[in-house]
Design a protein around this motif. Structure first.
Motif, PDB file in Angstrom:
ATOM      1  N   PRO A   5       0.810  -1.231   0.000  1.00 10.21           N
ATOM      2  CA  PRO A   5       0.000   0.000   0.000  1.00 10.21           C
ATOM      3  C   PRO A   5       0.835   1.270   0.000  1.00 10.21           C
ATOM      4  O   PRO A   5       0.421   2.290  -0.538  1.00 10.21           O
ATOM      5  CB  PRO A   5      -0.831  -0.125   1.281  1.00 10.21           C
ATOM      6  CG  PRO A   5      -0.851  -1.584   1.585  1.00 10.21           C
ATOM      7  CD  PRO A   5       0.459  -2.130   1.105  1.00 10.21           C
ATOM      8  N   ASP A   6       2.033   1.208   0.608  1.00 10.39           N
ATOM      9  CA  ASP A   6       2.868   2.406   0.712  1.00 10.39           C
ATOM     10  C   ASP A   6       4.145   2.322  -0.113  1.00 10.39           C
ATOM     11  O   ASP A   6       5.021   3.182   0.003  1.00 10.39           O
ATOM     12  CB  ASP A   6       3.243   2.656   2.183  1.00 10.39           C
ATOM     13  CG  ASP A   6       2.020   2.879   3.050  1.00 10.39           C
ATOM     14  OD1 ASP A   6       1.106   3.579   2.588  1.00 10.39           O
ATOM     15  OD2 ASP A   6       1.977   2.360   4.179  1.00 10.39           O
ATOM     16  N   SER A   7       4.286   1.285  -0.948  1.00  9.55           N
ATOM     17  CA  SER A   7       5.520   1.135  -1.715  1.00  9.55           C
ATOM     18  C   SER A   7       5.414   1.855  -3.050  1.00  9.55           C
ATOM     19  O   SER A   7       4.322   2.138  -3.534  1.00  9.55           O
ATOM     20  CB  SER A   7       5.833  -0.348  -1.938  1.00  9.55           C
ATOM     21  OG  SER A   7       4.817  -0.962  -2.706  1.00  9.55           O
ATOM     22  N   THR A   8       6.572   2.173  -3.628  1.00 10.24           N
ATOM     23  CA  THR A   8       6.596   2.898  -4.894  1.00 10.24           C
ATOM     24  C   THR A   8       6.566   1.972  -6.103  1.00 10.24           C
ATOM     25  O   THR A   8       6.234   2.400  -7.200  1.00 10.24           O
ATOM     26  CB  THR A   8       7.853   3.776  -4.967  1.00 10.24           C
ATOM     27  OG1 THR A   8       9.018   2.947  -4.817  1.00 10.24           O
ATOM     28  CG2 THR A   8       7.851   4.812  -3.857  1.00 10.24           C
ATOM     29  N   GLY A   9       6.934   0.701  -5.923  1.00  6.66           N
ATOM     30  CA  GLY A   9       6.871  -0.250  -7.020  1.00  6.66           C
ATOM     31  C   GLY A   9       7.774   0.094  -8.175  1.00  6.66           C
ATOM     32  O   GLY A   9       7.348   0.157  -9.328  1.00  6.66           O
ATOM     33  N   GLU A  10       9.061   0.330  -7.898  1.00  5.05           N
ATOM     34  CA  GLU A  10       9.990   0.755  -8.941  1.00  5.05           C
ATOM     35  C   GLU A  10      10.653  -0.426  -9.669  1.00  5.05           C
ATOM     36  O   GLU A  10      11.304  -0.231 -10.684  1.00  5.05           O
ATOM     37  CB  GLU A  10      11.064   1.662  -8.337  1.00  5.05           C
ATOM     38  CG  GLU A  10      10.488   2.969  -7.785  1.00  5.05           C
ATOM     39  CD  GLU A  10      11.551   3.828  -7.134  1.00  5.05           C
ATOM     40  OE1 GLU A  10      12.684   3.324  -6.958  1.00  5.05           O
ATOM     41  OE2 GLU A  10      11.248   4.985  -6.798  1.00  5.05           O
ATOM     42  N   GLU A  11      10.524  -1.634  -9.132  1.00  5.16           N
ATOM     43  CA  GLU A  11      11.146  -2.795  -9.789  1.00  5.16           C
ATOM     44  C   GLU A  11      10.449  -3.075 -11.124  1.00  5.16           C
ATOM     45  O   GLU A  11       9.254  -2.819 -11.291  1.00  5.16           O
ATOM     46  CB  GLU A  11      11.044  -4.028  -8.884  1.00  5.16           C
ATOM     47  CG  GLU A  11      11.818  -3.903  -7.576  1.00  5.16           C
ATOM     48  CD  GLU A  11      11.025  -3.253  -6.472  1.00  5.16           C
ATOM     49  OE1 GLU A  11      11.488  -3.267  -5.327  1.00  5.16           O
ATOM     50  OE2 GLU A  11       9.932  -2.705  -6.756  1.00  5.16           O
ATOM     51  N   ARG A  12      11.210  -3.641 -12.049  1.00  4.21           N
ATOM     52  CA  ARG A  12      10.631  -3.946 -13.356  1.00  4.21           C
ATOM     53  C   ARG A  12       9.590  -5.051 -13.244  1.00  4.21           C
ATOM     54  O   ARG A  12       8.543  -5.006 -13.901  1.00  4.21           O
ATOM     55  CB  ARG A  12      11.736  -4.366 -14.338  1.00  4.21           C
ATOM     56  CG  ARG A  12      11.178  -4.537 -15.751  1.00  4.21           C
ATOM     57  CD  ARG A  12      12.126  -5.183 -16.711  1.00  4.21           C
ATOM     58  NE  ARG A  12      11.443  -5.435 -17.961  1.00  4.21           N
ATOM     59  CZ  ARG A  12      11.822  -6.328 -18.850  1.00  4.21           C
ATOM     60  NH1 ARG A  12      12.911  -7.057 -18.641  1.00  4.21           N
ATOM     61  NH2 ARG A  12      11.134  -6.510 -19.957  1.00  4.21           N
ATOM     62  N   VAL A  13       9.863  -6.079 -12.436  1.00  2.00           N
ATOM     63  CA  VAL A  13       8.907  -7.168 -12.219  1.00  2.00           C
ATOM     64  C   VAL A  13       8.290  -6.964 -10.842  1.00  2.00           C
ATOM     65  O   VAL A  13       8.995  -6.903  -9.836  1.00  2.00           O
ATOM     66  CB  VAL A  13       9.591  -8.541 -12.299  1.00  2.00           C
ATOM     67  CG1 VAL A  13       8.570  -9.652 -12.075  1.00  2.00           C
ATOM     68  CG2 VAL A  13      10.289  -8.717 -13.649  1.00  2.00           C
ATOM     69  N   LEU A  14       6.975  -6.875 -10.796  1.00  2.00           N
ATOM     70  CA  LEU A  14       6.277  -6.639  -9.533  1.00  2.00           C
ATOM     71  C   LEU A  14       5.184  -7.678  -9.335  1.00  2.00           C
ATOM     72  O   LEU A  14       4.421  -7.970 -10.267  1.00  2.00           O
ATOM     73  CB  LEU A  14       5.631  -5.256  -9.528  1.00  2.00           C
ATOM     74  CG  LEU A  14       6.472  -4.059  -9.065  1.00  2.00           C
ATOM     75  CD1 LEU A  14       5.667  -2.780  -9.246  1.00  2.00           C
ATOM     76  CD2 LEU A  14       6.872  -4.223  -7.610  1.00  2.00           C
ATOM     77  N   VAL A  15       5.128  -8.239  -8.129  1.00  2.00           N
ATOM     78  CA  VAL A  15       3.985  -9.050  -7.740  1.00  2.00           C
ATOM     79  C   VAL A  15       2.977  -8.095  -7.114  1.00  2.00           C
ATOM     80  O   VAL A  15       3.299  -7.379  -6.155  1.00  2.00           O
ATOM     81  CB  VAL A  15       4.394 -10.154  -6.749  1.00  2.00           C
ATOM     82  CG1 VAL A  15       3.163 -10.947  -6.321  1.00  2.00           C
ATOM     83  CG2 VAL A  15       5.421 -11.081  -7.388  1.00  2.00           C
ATOM     84  N   VAL A  16       1.767  -8.072  -7.659  1.00  2.00           N
ATOM     85  CA  VAL A  16       0.781  -7.057  -7.280  1.00  2.00           C
ATOM     86  C   VAL A  16      -0.451  -7.723  -6.665  1.00  2.00           C
ATOM     87  O   VAL A  16      -1.098  -8.548  -7.327  1.00  2.00           O
ATOM     88  CB  VAL A  16       0.356  -6.236  -8.518  1.00  2.00           C
ATOM     89  CG1 VAL A  16      -0.637  -5.152  -8.126  1.00  2.00           C
ATOM     90  CG2 VAL A  16       1.577  -5.638  -9.212  1.00  2.00           C
ATOM     91  N   PRO A  17      -0.794  -7.399  -5.418  1.00  2.00           N
ATOM     92  CA  PRO A  17      -2.071  -7.881  -4.876  1.00  2.00           C
ATOM     93  C   PRO A  17      -3.225  -7.324  -5.708  1.00  2.00           C
ATOM     94  O   PRO A  17      -3.205  -6.149  -6.093  1.00  2.00           O
ATOM     95  CB  PRO A  17      -2.088  -7.306  -3.445  1.00  2.00           C
ATOM     96  CG  PRO A  17      -0.655  -6.968  -3.140  1.00  2.00           C
ATOM     97  CD  PRO A  17      -0.033  -6.599  -4.453  1.00  2.00           C
ATOM     98  N   ALA A  18      -4.223  -8.140  -5.954  1.00  2.00           N
ATOM     99  CA  ALA A  18      -5.339  -7.709  -6.800  1.00  2.00           C
ATOM    100  C   ALA A  18      -6.011  -6.449  -6.265  1.00  2.00           C
ATOM    101  O   ALA A  18      -6.472  -5.595  -7.029  1.00  2.00           O
ATOM    102  CB  ALA A  18      -6.358  -8.831  -6.935  1.00  2.00           C
TER     103      ALA A  18
END
Length: 669
Positions: A602-615
């Motif tokens: 919820p508070d991450s920026t998600g800068e990695e190229r591969v991301l595991v994303v909660p629906a």
């Protein structure tokens, strides 16, 4: 391609960048010392710093992306370069015109049928910040078909945060962007239609057009979560707008995250709670039982109980609670002053204020009109069945009232643990006590997921302004999701808002969008199916994993296949999102051991190229390549699971791979 033309355009780009650097250096050289006092100096320095930040040159971003060769014989320049911000040379000659300026509108709206005084429109292609190509479109009636550069820009793989779309705004989007400040616009936008970008660009347009007014009242962007805000964080600064608040509903109302039964949250989020809360607050005002006796020296002044009751009755319900309490003290003091004047005295305002603060007056005010906080009122409402019944009257059924009461009452409001739904109720009470300040404009994204009480809270923050409301009824995933935009606008306090619909997508491939749209009859039967300009042949892959252990979870069964799907797209350009039911995220992450990846929080920026994303966090985000893990688990995880799956399936802008061991929902089978 004629190199002399391209060379001339590159020379103009170099001159424009040099001029922008000079503008920034000039802004740096200005001093705040000219201001008279220290406070003024600080304010002026802050404005200068913002000006310097707004003039920053982004080397990877085209300074201008279009050019208009005008045919009209008027006072405007015959050649206009359209870009992200205004740039002029040391003689104040414009080298680049801001895309928001009136003359730039023709770049988005001109057509052979209505050339708007333009003879030729030129688009530019870039690699990084280097100008590499151009494409001319005569507006004399000749049709050149779809712009290749426009298509390439729309389809360009995206890594990192969301980009601005100033180079690709379409005519219907431009109409929304340039809507006036006094108009509230609600945009129903199918996936990939650019509704979020349109909302952000409208904010930038309004700041440009109404700079002075909005610099005082402010503009606020409200997103669904912090991950979404991180994703869009670069858009407005890239357009030169750095003074915009970007927050979430939780950021506005308070980050109260105590878990709560969705059925209870739905009752708390219902618009009927507004009347319940108002009664609950005013029930604290009681009937005066005695008058006021004030002693000044040897004189005694009495305001009889019947007069106190008349004053209280005249104030009750005609003002905010806090203002009414203050007015009661002043009215009582005034009644004392009237008696003083009758005795030949000449009291002034200072005497009235002194009487209003005197112990006898304060004692009566505290007894009749007690000082309250929102937490005190809501605590009593949720812990006292009798008080709740008096406040609810016929608005809430007995079953609903019973559901609202805390099973394990807290000792006091200070120890109470509030939920997200409680936060909206506390804000409602706070406004009933003291008026909430209003912004000049707010942009609300994913508005279909907000409860009536949350919408009321946001409406209070644009009470004297306007709003841009963005969302998709088909993507509503909360138990209280809106079924009608009219209802949303009513709760927001903007009933005259204009509803417009974007159905033509530019980002999501048609093959992917058509697949996801199979769910629409189940989640939003009244909406027209979205269309995409991009055929996207071969963009969809559905793979069933066989031979799985029925006792294992879907995520564990599909782990090797998910890892294989990720490796298959690693060699292609762009971002990769692996989306799974929230409970399956740890297992999916474990299955990707050996593949560098991150897990979106919820508070991450998600800068990695591969991301595991909660629906639950996927809404509003986009990835070039999406791998959806076990759709059946996503559907089963929540009441509106099919709507959540529709959201998840439409996050892909290049390819979608669905990996499953369990049976797909029947619409997708």
């Amino acid at each position: 391609m004629p190199t002399d033309v391209l060379g001339a355009e590159r020379a103009h780009l170099a001159a424009s960048r040099a001029a922008l650097r000079a503008m920034r250096e000039h802004a740096r050289s200005l001093s705040a010392d000219a201001a008279g006092d220290w406070v003024s100096q600080q304010v002026l320095q802050g404005l200068l710093d913002q000006r310097v930040a707004a003039l920053a040159d982004h080397p990877d971003t085209p300074l201008f992306f279009g050019r208009l060769d005008r045919a009209a014989d008027d006072d405007l320049p015959p050649t206009v370069y359209v870009g992200r911000r205004h740039v002029h040379d040391d003689s104040s000659r414009p080298l680049v015109i801001d895309w928001r300026a009136p003359v730039s509108r023709a770049f988005y709206q001109a057509s052979p049928a209505d050339p708007m005084g333009v003879a030729l429109r030129r688009r530019f292609g870039y690699q990084g910040g280097d100008l590499t190509a151009y494409e001319d479109e005569p507006l004399d009636g000749r049709s050149l078909g779809q712009s290749r550069l426009l298509t390439e820009e729309i389809e360009r793989p995206r890594t990192g945060p969301m980009r601005d779309i100033v180079a690709t705004i379409q005519p219907d989007q431009d109409e929304i962007v340039r809507s006036g400040l006094g108009v509230t616009v609600c945009v129903q936008g199918a996936p990939g239609t650019g509704k979020t970008a349109v909302g952000l660009h409208r904010a930038a347009y309004l700041l440009f057009t109404h700079r002075e007014k909005l610099s005082r009242s402010g503009v606020m962007i409200v997103g669904p979560n912090r991950a979404f805000l991180s994703y869009i964080s670069s858009v407005l600064p890239a357009l030169g707008e750095v003074r915009v608040d970007q927050t979430t509903v939780a950021g506005i109302l308070g980050d109260h995250g105590h878990p709560e039964d969705p059925a209870v949250a739905a009752v708390k989020g219902d618009a009927r709670m507004a009347a319940v809360l108002e009664r609950a607050l005013w029930l604290h005002v009681t009937k005066p039982e005695e008058g006021v006796l004030v002693t000044k020296g040897v004189n005694r002044y009495r305001v009889p109980d019947h007069e106190v009751r008349e004053i209280v009755a005249g104030l009750r319900g005609t003002t905010r609670y806090g203002a009414g309490r203050a007015a009661l003290a002043q009215r009582l003091a005034h009644a004392v002053l009237v008696q003083m004047e009758r005795r030949g005295e000449s009291p002034d305002d200072r005497v009235q204020d002194s009487v209003a603060r005197s112990k006898p007056v304060k004692t009566v005010v505290d007894a009749v009109w007690p000082k309250l906080t929102p937490e005190q009122v809501l605590f009593r409402l949720l812990s006292d069945a009798g008080f709740l019944a008096r406040a609810a009257r016929a608005d809430l059924s007995a079953e609903e009232q019973e559901s609202l009461l805390w099973r394990k009452p807290y000792k006091s409001h200070r120890s109470a643990k509030w939920s997200a739904a409680d936060a909206a109720l506390l804000d409602e009470l706070a406004d009933l006590i003291e008026r909430t300040p209003s912004h000049g404009h707010i942009v609300v994204d994913e508005a279909q997921d907000l409860s009536a009480m949350q919408l009321r809270a946001l409406g209070r923050r644009c009470r004297t302004g306007s709003a841009t409301v963005l969302g998709d009824l088909a993507q509503g995933t909360t138990p209280w999701s809106a079924r009608s935009w009219k209802t949303v606008l009513d709760h927001l306090g903007q009933p005259a808002g204009e509803v417009t619909e974007l159905t033509l997508g530019f980002r999501v491939p048609r093959e992917v969008l058509d697949y996801a749209a199979r769910l629409l009859p189940s989640v939003a039967p009244d909406l027209a199916a979205p269309r995409s300009l991009r055929p996207g042949a071969g963009s969809l892959t559905v793979r069933r994993v066989t031979g799985a252990d029925p006792a294992a979870t879907g995520a564990a069964d599909t782990g090797p296949a998910v890892a294989e799907a990720v490796r298959a797209v690693l060699g292609r350009e762009g971002s990769i999102g692996v989306i799974a039911a929230d409970a399956s995220v740890p297992a999916v992450s474990a299955a990707l051991e050996g593949v560098a990846h991150g897990v979106l929080g919820p508070d991450s920026t998600g800068e990695e190229r591969v991301l595991v994303v909660p629906a639950s966090l996927a809404k509003g985000l986009e990835y070039d390549h999406v791998i959806v893990v076990e759709p059946a688990d996503i559907v089963a995880a929540e009441e509106r699971g099919r709507a959540r799956l529709y959201v998840v399936l439409t996050r892909a802008v290049t390819s979608l791979t669905v990996v499953h061991a369990l049976d797909l929902p029947e619409e997708l089978a």
